[in-house]
Design an enzyme around this catalytic site. Structure first.
Site, PDB file in Angstrom:
ATOM      1  N   ASN A 199       0.806  -1.235   0.000  1.00  0.00           N
ATOM      2  CA  ASN A 199       0.000   0.000   0.000  1.00  0.00           C
ATOM      3  C   ASN A 199       0.835   1.279   0.000  1.00  0.00           C
ATOM      4  O   ASN A 199       0.351   2.314  -0.432  1.00  0.00           O
ATOM      5  CB  ASN A 199      -1.032  -0.013   1.139  1.00  0.00           C
ATOM      6  CG  ASN A 199      -0.412  -0.022   2.498  1.00  0.00           C
ATOM      7  OD1 ASN A 199       0.743  -0.418   2.666  1.00  0.00           O
ATOM      8  ND2 ASN A 199      -1.150   0.423   3.492  1.00  0.00           N
TER       9      ASN A 199
ATOM     10  N   GLY B  93       2.584  -5.389   7.707  1.00  0.00           N
ATOM     11  CA  GLY B  93       1.567  -6.163   7.002  1.00  0.00           C
ATOM     12  C   GLY B  93       0.403  -6.439   7.914  1.00  0.00           C
ATOM     13  O   GLY B  93       0.188  -5.731   8.911  1.00  0.00           O
ATOM     14  N   SER B  94      -0.339  -7.477   7.599  1.00  0.00           N
ATOM     15  CA  SER B  94      -1.566  -7.759   8.354  1.00  0.00           C
ATOM     16  C   SER B  94      -1.233  -8.372   9.720  1.00  0.00           C
ATOM     17  O   SER B  94      -0.166  -8.959   9.915  1.00  0.00           O
ATOM     18  CB  SER B  94      -2.437  -8.725   7.560  1.00  0.00           C
ATOM     19  OG  SER B  94      -1.740  -9.930   7.394  1.00  0.00           O
TER      20      SER B  94
ATOM     21  N   THR C 283      -2.595 -10.937  11.019  1.00  0.00           N
ATOM     22  CA  THR C 283      -2.557 -12.401  10.942  1.00  0.00           C
ATOM     23  C   THR C 283      -1.158 -12.873  10.564  1.00  0.00           C
ATOM     24  O   THR C 283      -0.573 -13.733  11.229  1.00  0.00           O
ATOM     25  CB  THR C 283      -3.560 -12.900   9.867  1.00  0.00           C
ATOM     26  OG1 THR C 283      -4.765 -12.176  10.015  1.00  0.00           O
ATOM     27  CG2 THR C 283      -3.793 -14.373   9.937  1.00  0.00           C
TER      28      THR C 283
ATOM     29  N   GLY D  10       1.493 -11.080  10.753  1.00  0.00           N
ATOM     30  CA  GLY D  10       2.404 -10.565  11.780  1.00  0.00           C
ATOM     31  C   GLY D  10       2.528 -11.505  12.967  1.00  0.00           C
ATOM     32  O   GLY D  10       3.606 -11.649  13.551  1.00  0.00           O
TER      33      GLY D  10
ATOM     34  N   GLU E 297       4.717  -3.912  12.395  1.00  0.00           N
ATOM     35  CA  GLU E 297       3.770  -2.810  12.168  1.00  0.00           C
ATOM     36  C   GLU E 297       2.559  -3.431  11.485  1.00  0.00           C
ATOM     37  O   GLU E 297       2.621  -3.805  10.312  1.00  0.00           O
ATOM     38  CB  GLU E 297       4.384  -1.743  11.250  1.00  0.00           C
ATOM     39  CG  GLU E 297       5.567  -1.018  11.851  1.00  0.00           C
ATOM     40  CD  GLU E 297       5.191  -0.120  13.017  1.00  0.00           C
ATOM     41  OE1 GLU E 297       4.001   0.226  13.153  1.00  0.00           O
ATOM     42  OE2 GLU E 297       6.086   0.209  13.802  1.00  0.00           O
TER      43      GLU E 297
ATOM     44  N   CYS F 264      -3.163   1.614   6.658  1.00  0.00           N
ATOM     45  CA  CYS F 264      -3.287   1.065   8.011  1.00  0.00           C
ATOM     46  C   CYS F 264      -3.891   2.099   8.950  1.00  0.00           C
ATOM     47  O   CYS F 264      -4.458   1.758   9.977  1.00  0.00           O
ATOM     48  CB  CYS F 264      -1.927   0.602   8.509  1.00  0.00           C
ATOM     49  SG  CYS F 264      -0.682   1.863   8.310  1.00  0.00           S
TER      50      CYS F 264
ATOM     51  N   GLU G 269       8.383   2.981  14.104  1.00  0.00           N
ATOM     52  CA  GLU G 269       9.185   3.315  12.937  1.00  0.00           C
ATOM     53  C   GLU G 269       9.256   4.832  12.831  1.00  0.00           C
ATOM     54  O   GLU G 269       8.555   5.557  13.530  1.00  0.00           O
ATOM     55  CB  GLU G 269       8.535   2.743  11.679  1.00  0.00           C
ATOM     56  CG  GLU G 269       8.491   1.234  11.697  1.00  0.00           C
ATOM     57  CD  GLU G 269       8.428   0.639  10.319  1.00  0.00           C
ATOM     58  OE1 GLU G 269       7.416   0.864   9.636  1.00  0.00           O
ATOM     59  OE2 GLU G 269       9.395  -0.053   9.927  1.00  0.00           O
TER      60      GLU G 269
HETATM   61  P1  NAD Z   1       0.313  -9.194   4.255  1.00  0.00           P
HETATM   62  O1  NAD Z   1       0.470  -9.499   5.689  1.00  0.00           O
HETATM   63  O2  NAD Z   1      -0.512 -10.106   3.432  1.00  0.00           O
HETATM   64  O3  NAD Z   1       1.741  -9.146   3.530  1.00  0.00           O
HETATM   65  C1  NAD Z   1       2.776  -8.274   3.936  1.00  0.00           C
HETATM   66  C2  NAD Z   1       4.105  -8.836   3.468  1.00  0.00           C
HETATM   67  O4  NAD Z   1       4.334 -10.070   4.146  1.00  0.00           O
HETATM   68  C3  NAD Z   1       4.176  -9.166   1.976  1.00  0.00           C
HETATM   69  O5  NAD Z   1       5.457  -8.864   1.493  1.00  0.00           O
HETATM   70  C4  NAD Z   1       3.928 -10.664   1.963  1.00  0.00           C
HETATM   71  O6  NAD Z   1       4.466 -11.306   0.823  1.00  0.00           O
HETATM   72  C5  NAD Z   1       4.635 -11.093   3.215  1.00  0.00           C
HETATM   73  N1  NAD Z   1       4.157 -12.363   3.786  1.00  0.00           N
HETATM   74  C6  NAD Z   1       2.941 -12.953   3.622  1.00  0.00           C
HETATM   75  N2  NAD Z   1       2.886 -14.116   4.294  1.00  0.00           N
HETATM   76  C7  NAD Z   1       4.081 -14.273   4.912  1.00  0.00           C
HETATM   77  C8  NAD Z   1       4.632 -15.276   5.750  1.00  0.00           C
HETATM   78  N3  NAD Z   1       3.950 -16.352   6.098  1.00  0.00           N
HETATM   79  N4  NAD Z   1       5.887 -15.119   6.207  1.00  0.00           N
HETATM   80  C9  NAD Z   1       6.606 -13.996   5.882  1.00  0.00           C
HETATM   81  N5  NAD Z   1       6.139 -13.023   5.068  1.00  0.00           N
HETATM   82  C10 NAD Z   1       4.894 -13.153   4.595  1.00  0.00           C
HETATM   83  O7  NAD Z   1      -0.227  -7.683   4.157  1.00  0.00           O
HETATM   84  P2  NAD Z   1      -0.629  -6.849   2.860  1.00  0.00           P
HETATM   85  O8  NAD Z   1      -1.950  -7.342   2.370  1.00  0.00           O
HETATM   86  O9  NAD Z   1       0.516  -6.786   1.908  1.00  0.00           O
HETATM   87  O10 NAD Z   1      -0.801  -5.381   3.489  1.00  0.00           O
HETATM   88  C11 NAD Z   1      -1.959  -4.948   4.110  1.00  0.00           C
HETATM   89  C12 NAD Z   1      -1.823  -5.011   5.616  1.00  0.00           C
HETATM   90  O11 NAD Z   1      -0.690  -4.267   6.034  1.00  0.00           O
HETATM   91  C13 NAD Z   1      -2.999  -4.390   6.353  1.00  0.00           C
HETATM   92  O12 NAD Z   1      -3.368  -5.202   7.432  1.00  0.00           O
HETATM   93  C14 NAD Z   1      -2.447  -3.067   6.864  1.00  0.00           C
HETATM   94  O13 NAD Z   1      -3.084  -2.555   8.000  1.00  0.00           O
HETATM   95  C15 NAD Z   1      -1.032  -3.427   7.128  1.00  0.00           C
HETATM   96  N6  NAD Z   1      -0.200  -2.223   7.134  1.00  0.00           N
HETATM   97  C16 NAD Z   1       0.276  -1.788   8.343  1.00  0.00           C
HETATM   98  C17 NAD Z   1       1.044  -0.631   8.402  1.00  0.00           C
HETATM   99  C18 NAD Z   1       1.589  -0.145   9.729  1.00  0.00           C
HETATM  100  O14 NAD Z   1       2.579   0.580   9.724  1.00  0.00           O
HETATM  101  N7  NAD Z   1       1.005  -0.485  10.865  1.00  0.00           N
HETATM  102  C19 NAD Z   1       1.333   0.071   7.232  1.00  0.00           C
HETATM  103  C20 NAD Z   1       0.824  -0.401   6.020  1.00  0.00           C
HETATM  104  C21 NAD Z   1       0.067  -1.572   5.988  1.00  0.00           C
END
Ligand code: NAD
Length: 498
Positions: free
Chosen positions: A154, A230-231, A233, A235, A252, A286, A466
């Site tokens: 994003n 990332g998400s 879940t 995380g 994050e 996010c 961060e």
């Molecule tokens: P995601 O968790 O699906 O993926 C994030 C990253 O993790 C990707 O590079 C993905 O390939 C990798 N990934 C997926 N499964 C993995 C695993 N099992 N082991 C290691 N890496 C893995 O998230 P997304 O759909 O790309 O992004 C959206 C999410 O990110 C939303 O929940 C959003 O709130 C969150 N987000 C948080 C922040 C913050 O700073 N708090 C900022 C931006 C987005």
């Protein structure tokens, strides 16, 4: 529309673009017939090579003077600035955000580079008196080692920069694993790192899925730190694996942010804030506003105005200058939002506007969902508690300031929060009582600046921040140093005092 000029993205290991069969692709979410980039589905072998390169490079990079490391980071900022229009255009096509927002995303990378370039001449430690004579005590920051940076789609330039630039200034070497949907953006960013003159092995890029490349990074014994955005879940899995493999980890994660509008608020201002917070980046931030807590005295009037303004938002391809709300990033995001609308219906919420996939010729090959407002939402509903990550805003009626605070806090997340009020006492109580990493007074839930800490409480993260100087605490260890210049064994107090 098929674009035959799609970018062929490669992995970047030890200063070389590595030939490898490209078997995956990113597509334009506004028109999925357009392939933006092809890139490899890398595997654990690629990760091994990148980690070995990063480990070798670390031995020399960690002892480069920090101000010299910082000069290279400054150069990254200059190159980002030069290539900003091109990169923003690519970003709009690759993940769908409107061009103006994409320019802002790149600018955040620029700001970040210039900010951390300055940190190279600070990286302050402490000196403090020793409890003994002729003894000197101090602390210095030392790098952690090889860092895996796993990023979402994003903010395809801003988030990798938030992680990579402080990591590099602090003397770490990195392996970037971007989201598959934004492989082209990550590739151009890596070209910029190369052009800025970062030595081979200091920055490495591995494309591929989270399940394969992400997991291989988490499991790798020679990685010292994982910085993940990332998400929640994913995380949770990242945190658990890093716990088991004894890695540093910075998480994050998601948010379920709310904006409160009290009866004494400047309603026009609150309206602008709600529209921007809820529908900017198609709600895929996010920090997006996904709950609007309206005081009952202004709810009817505010809702009428909100619907009027929402109906005027222009939905379209990000690259179109007129567009205010772009598509969702991919088919699974579209499915996710559709599912939540079904959940909302089952829970008894009412769709006031939107609520469905956009129809019409210009939308037929894209992942477009209409900006949506739901009414009749109560705090215990799933749609009031779970992150939707789309253009969906839930209205919740509140009767008092105390109730507003309690409802805002009633989610598993704690990233961003906002209150619109003209009452200074309420504003200060909100600053104290809202359970969130970020609180805005009379501003929307989005709009973080790079020189302040960014992150959240509860399930939004694991306590790290961060951005700002807080990122230095993620990417360095404290080393405590005692220098005894007495020329004899001096026992510390613990050994001296009876
Ligand atoms: P995601 O968790 O699906 O993926 C994030 C990253 O993790 C990707 O590079 C993905 O390939 C990798 N990934 C997926 N499964 C993995 C695993 N099992 N082991 C290691 N890496 C893995 O998230 P997304 O759909 O790309 O992004 C959206 C999410 O990110 C939303 O929940 C959003 O709130 C969150 N987000 C948080 C922040 C913050 O700073 N708090 C900022 C931006 C987005």
């Amino acid at each position: 529309m098929m674009d035959t000029t799609s970018l062929r993205c490669l992995n970047y290991i030890d200063g070389q673009w590595v030939e490898r069969s490209t078997s995956d692709e990113s597509r334009n979410p506004a028109d999925w017939r357009e392939i933006i980039a092809t890139f490899p589905s890398s595997d654990a072998d690629d990760v091994d090579k990148a980690v070995a390169a990063a480990r070798r490079a670390y031995q020399t990079w960690r002892v480069f003077p920090a101000p010299v490391r910082a000069e290279l980071v400054h150069r990254v900022g200059e190159l980002l600035l030069q290539r900003k229009p091109e990169l923003a255009n690519l970003m709009s096509r690759e993940m769908g955000k409107p061009l103006t927002e994409a320019l802002g995303d790149v600018q955040e990378g620029v700001d970040c580079a210039f900010y951390y370039a300055g940190e190279g001449r600070r990286l302050f430690g402490q000196t403090t008196p020793s409890e003994l004579n002729n003894k000197f005590a101090m602390t210095v920051r030392v790098p952690i080692g090889v860092c895996a940076l796993i990023t979402p789609w994003n903010f395809p330039i801003a988030i990798p920069c938030w992680k990579a630039l402080p990591a590099l200034v602090c003397g770490n070497t990195i392996i970037l694993k971007p989201a598959r949907d934004t492989s082209a953006c990550a590739t151009v960013l890596t070209e910029i790192f190369q052009e800025a003159g970062l030595p081979p092995g200091v920055v490495n890029l591995i494309h591929g899925s989270g399940e394969v490349v992400g997991r291989a990074l988490l499991e790798h014994p020679d990685i010292d730190l994982v910085s993940f955005t990332g998400s929640s879940t994913t995380g949770a899995e990242v945190g658990a694996t890093c716990g088991r493999t004894h890695k540093r980890v910075c998480l994050e994660l998601g948010g379920k942010n709310a904006q409160i509008v009290m009866e004494d608020a400047d309603l026009e201002l609150a309206l602008e804030g709600a529209l921007w917070g809820a529908f900017g980046t198609t709600g895929q931030r996010c920090t997006a506003t996904s709950r609007l807590l309206l005081h009952r005295e202004i709810k009817a009037e505010f809702t009428t105005k909100l619907l009027e303004q929402t109906s005027k938002l222009r939905l379209g391809a990000g690259a179109d200058a007129e567009t205010q709300v772009g598509p969702l990033v991919n088919s699974s995001q579209l499915e996710r939002v559709k599912n939540y609308l079904e959940v909302a219906g089952n829970e008894g919420a009412k769709v006031l506007i939107g609520g469905e996939v956009a129809t019409g010729e210009q939308f037929q090959h894209g992942y477009f969902f209409l900006p949506t407002i739901l009414d009749g939402v109560t705090p215990k509903m799933r749609i009031a508690r779970e992150e939707i990550f789309g253009p969906v805003l839930a209205l919740i009626e509140i009767n008092s300031f105390e109730e507003a605070i309690a409802v805002l806090n009633d989610t598993p997340y704690g990233l961003s929060s906002s209150i619109y009020t003209r009452d200074v006492n309420r504003a200060f109580r909100a600053m104290r009582d809202l359970e969130a990493g970020i609180t805005y007074i009379n501003g929307p839930t989005i709009g973080a600046e790079v020189h302040l800490p960014f992150g959240g409480v509860k399930q939004t993260g694991n306590g790290h921040r961060e951005a700002g100087s807080a990122a230095l605490d993620v990417f360095t260890d404290w080393k405590t140093i005692y220098v005894d210049f007495s020329g004899r064994l001096q026992r510390a107090q613990i050994d001296n005092r009876q």
